[in-house]
Design a protein around this motif. Structure first.
Motif, PDB file in Angstrom:
ATOM      1  N   LEU A 176       8.257  -4.960  -3.011  1.00  0.00           N
ATOM      2  CA  LEU A 176       7.858  -3.746  -3.718  1.00  0.00           C
ATOM      3  C   LEU A 176       8.247  -2.483  -2.955  1.00  0.00           C
ATOM      4  O   LEU A 176       8.654  -1.502  -3.573  1.00  0.00           O
ATOM      5  CB  LEU A 176       6.348  -3.771  -3.992  1.00  0.00           C
ATOM      6  CG  LEU A 176       5.838  -2.753  -5.007  1.00  0.00           C
ATOM      7  CD1 LEU A 176       6.491  -2.958  -6.374  1.00  0.00           C
ATOM      8  CD2 LEU A 176       4.322  -2.839  -5.122  1.00  0.00           C
ATOM      9  N   ILE A 177       8.150  -2.507  -1.642  1.00  0.00           N
ATOM     10  CA  ILE A 177       8.481  -1.303  -0.876  1.00  0.00           C
ATOM     11  C   ILE A 177       9.972  -0.971  -0.979  1.00  0.00           C
ATOM     12  O   ILE A 177      10.340   0.203  -1.037  1.00  0.00           O
ATOM     13  CB  ILE A 177       7.995  -1.394   0.598  1.00  0.00           C
ATOM     14  CG1 ILE A 177       8.120  -0.037   1.312  1.00  0.00           C
ATOM     15  CG2 ILE A 177       8.710  -2.464   1.374  1.00  0.00           C
ATOM     16  CD1 ILE A 177       7.217   1.053   0.780  1.00  0.00           C
TER      17      ILE A 177
ATOM     18  N   SER B  72      13.974   2.884  -3.205  1.00  0.00           N
ATOM     19  CA  SER B  72      15.118   3.247  -4.041  1.00  0.00           C
ATOM     20  C   SER B  72      14.733   4.239  -5.137  1.00  0.00           C
ATOM     21  O   SER B  72      15.542   5.067  -5.529  1.00  0.00           O
ATOM     22  CB  SER B  72      15.739   1.996  -4.674  1.00  0.00           C
ATOM     23  OG  SER B  72      14.918   1.522  -5.713  1.00  0.00           O
ATOM     24  N   LEU B  73      13.517   4.169  -5.596  1.00  0.00           N
ATOM     25  CA  LEU B  73      13.067   5.007  -6.698  1.00  0.00           C
ATOM     26  C   LEU B  73      12.615   6.393  -6.240  1.00  0.00           C
ATOM     27  O   LEU B  73      12.755   7.354  -6.994  1.00  0.00           O
ATOM     28  CB  LEU B  73      11.895   4.292  -7.387  1.00  0.00           C
ATOM     29  CG  LEU B  73      11.561   4.667  -8.814  1.00  0.00           C
ATOM     30  CD1 LEU B  73      12.736   4.392  -9.736  1.00  0.00           C
ATOM     31  CD2 LEU B  73      10.341   3.892  -9.265  1.00  0.00           C
ATOM     32  N   THR B  74      12.111   6.488  -5.040  1.00  0.00           N
ATOM     33  CA  THR B  74      11.469   7.735  -4.603  1.00  0.00           C
ATOM     34  C   THR B  74      12.232   8.499  -3.543  1.00  0.00           C
ATOM     35  O   THR B  74      11.715   9.465  -3.010  1.00  0.00           O
ATOM     36  CB  THR B  74      10.039   7.452  -4.095  1.00  0.00           C
ATOM     37  OG1 THR B  74      10.098   6.585  -2.977  1.00  0.00           O
ATOM     38  CG2 THR B  74       9.183   6.821  -5.187  1.00  0.00           C
ATOM     39  N   LYS B  75      13.444   8.060  -3.216  1.00  0.00           N
ATOM     40  CA  LYS B  75      14.206   8.797  -2.208  1.00  0.00           C
ATOM     41  C   LYS B  75      15.296   9.619  -2.839  1.00  0.00           C
ATOM     42  O   LYS B  75      15.773   9.372  -3.896  1.00  0.00           O
ATOM     43  CB  LYS B  75      14.813   7.842  -1.188  1.00  0.00           C
ATOM     44  CG  LYS B  75      13.777   7.353  -0.221  1.00  0.00           C
ATOM     45  CD  LYS B  75      14.405   6.627   0.938  1.00  0.00           C
ATOM     46  CE  LYS B  75      13.329   6.245   1.922  1.00  0.00           C
ATOM     47  NZ  LYS B  75      13.809   5.534   3.049  1.00  0.00           N
TER      48      LYS B  75
ATOM     49  N   GLU C 108       4.510  10.136  -7.011  1.00  0.00           N
ATOM     50  CA  GLU C 108       5.600  10.494  -7.928  1.00  0.00           C
ATOM     51  C   GLU C 108       5.098  10.705  -9.361  1.00  0.00           C
ATOM     52  O   GLU C 108       5.875  11.046 -10.242  1.00  0.00           O
ATOM     53  CB  GLU C 108       6.682   9.410  -7.925  1.00  0.00           C
ATOM     54  CG  GLU C 108       7.455   9.331  -6.628  1.00  0.00           C
ATOM     55  CD  GLU C 108       8.337  10.551  -6.379  1.00  0.00           C
ATOM     56  OE1 GLU C 108       8.984  11.029  -7.324  1.00  0.00           O
ATOM     57  OE2 GLU C 108       8.368  11.018  -5.224  1.00  0.00           O
ATOM     58  N   GLY C 109       3.806  10.484  -9.588  1.00  0.00           N
ATOM     59  CA  GLY C 109       3.230  10.729 -10.901  1.00  0.00           C
ATOM     60  C   GLY C 109       3.205   9.540 -11.848  1.00  0.00           C
ATOM     61  O   GLY C 109       2.839   9.681 -13.019  1.00  0.00           O
ATOM     62  N   PHE C 110       3.590   8.359 -11.354  1.00  0.00           N
ATOM     63  CA  PHE C 110       3.490   7.159 -12.184  1.00  0.00           C
ATOM     64  C   PHE C 110       2.023   6.785 -12.376  1.00  0.00           C
ATOM     65  O   PHE C 110       1.215   6.924 -11.455  1.00  0.00           O
ATOM     66  CB  PHE C 110       4.179   5.961 -11.509  1.00  0.00           C
ATOM     67  CG  PHE C 110       5.668   6.018 -11.499  1.00  0.00           C
ATOM     68  CD1 PHE C 110       6.402   5.587 -12.589  1.00  0.00           C
ATOM     69  CD2 PHE C 110       6.348   6.495 -10.381  1.00  0.00           C
ATOM     70  CE1 PHE C 110       7.786   5.627 -12.574  1.00  0.00           C
ATOM     71  CE2 PHE C 110       7.727   6.541 -10.358  1.00  0.00           C
ATOM     72  CZ  PHE C 110       8.454   6.111 -11.455  1.00  0.00           C
TER      73      PHE C 110
ATOM     74  N   GLY D 148       0.827  -1.213   0.000  1.00  0.00           N
ATOM     75  CA  GLY D 148       0.000   0.000   0.000  1.00  0.00           C
ATOM     76  C   GLY D 148       0.856   1.255   0.000  1.00  0.00           C
ATOM     77  O   GLY D 148       0.610   2.200  -0.756  1.00  0.00           O
ATOM     78  N   GLU D 149       1.877   1.261   0.847  1.00  0.00           N
ATOM     79  CA  GLU D 149       2.782   2.410   0.923  1.00  0.00           C
ATOM     80  C   GLU D 149       3.554   2.578  -0.383  1.00  0.00           C
ATOM     81  O   GLU D 149       3.751   3.702  -0.863  1.00  0.00           O
ATOM     82  CB  GLU D 149       3.773   2.252   2.080  1.00  0.00           C
ATOM     83  CG  GLU D 149       3.144   2.212   3.452  1.00  0.00           C
ATOM     84  CD  GLU D 149       2.803   0.800   3.937  1.00  0.00           C
ATOM     85  OE1 GLU D 149       2.611  -0.124   3.101  1.00  0.00           O
ATOM     86  OE2 GLU D 149       2.706   0.617   5.169  1.00  0.00           O
ATOM     87  N   ALA D 150       4.007   1.481  -0.976  1.00  0.00           N
ATOM     88  CA  ALA D 150       4.777   1.552  -2.220  1.00  0.00           C
ATOM     89  C   ALA D 150       3.926   2.138  -3.347  1.00  0.00           C
ATOM     90  O   ALA D 150       4.377   3.042  -4.063  1.00  0.00           O
ATOM     91  CB  ALA D 150       5.292   0.161  -2.599  1.00  0.00           C
TER      92      ALA D 150
END
Length: 174
Positions: A165-166, A171-174, A46-48, A37-39
């Motif tokens: 997934l989290i 890694s993608l959003t930090k 992030e707009g994905f 859920g958090e991921a």
């Protein structure tokens, strides 16, 4: 053009072959994996554009009806909403595992159809899965590929490897 996050369902979003559930044929069998859920909320923020692409051979094999799958997906969407997360669209292949249809992963048709419908730039998008057919479908569609879990030997040609997934979202959003 948008960037897409294409997610396999069983094993990436929800439990399957776990101590609680073997297959997800009813809403009561659906359990979000920890951190999902958090991921997905992070991907949304992030707009994905977030999509679910899932093989559901149980329909073709007669283990479930499409109406039951719809109920499972409503449960998934409800569970994700508790985190403020949502998916933009869901594609599924209802055919038997060896039906040789155009839509069943490892073929990329579900991804390609969603990309066309939602104006997705596949070269900057991701296909996230827990098995080789997911990675093959992403590669064939032209996305970057992410293998979740511990099956590195099965899909060794994935672009990225994460335990869940989290951790990928981190890694993608930090």
């Amino acid at each position: 053009m948008y960037i897409g996050m294409f997610l396999d369902r069983d094993g990436v979003i929800n439990e399957v072959l776990s101590h609680r559930v073997k297959f997800v044929n009813k809403p009561k069998d659906f359990y979000l994996l920890n951190g999902v859920g958090e991921a997905i909320k992070r991907f949304n923020d992030e707009g994905f554009k977030v999509f679910v692409v899932t093989n559901q051979g149980g329909i073709g094999l007669g283990y479930m009806q499409e109406s039951a799958l719809d109920d499972v997906h409503k449960k998934m969407e409800s569970d994700l909403a508790e985190f403020g997360a949502h998916v933009d669209d869901i594609a599924y292949c209802p055919h038997k595992p060896h039906a040789n249809c155009a839509c069943r992963k490892p073929k990329p048709q579900m991804i390609l159809d969603l990309a066309e419908k939602h104006k997705i730039d596949l070269s900057n998008s991701y296909m996230v899965g827990d098995r080789a057919p997911d990675i093959e479908a992403g590669r064939e569609a032209g996305t970057q590929t992410v293998l979740i879990g511990d099956r590195k030997d099965e899909a060794a040609d994935a672009d990225f490897f994460y335990p869940n997934l989290i951790s990928f979202a981190d890694s993608l959003t930090k």
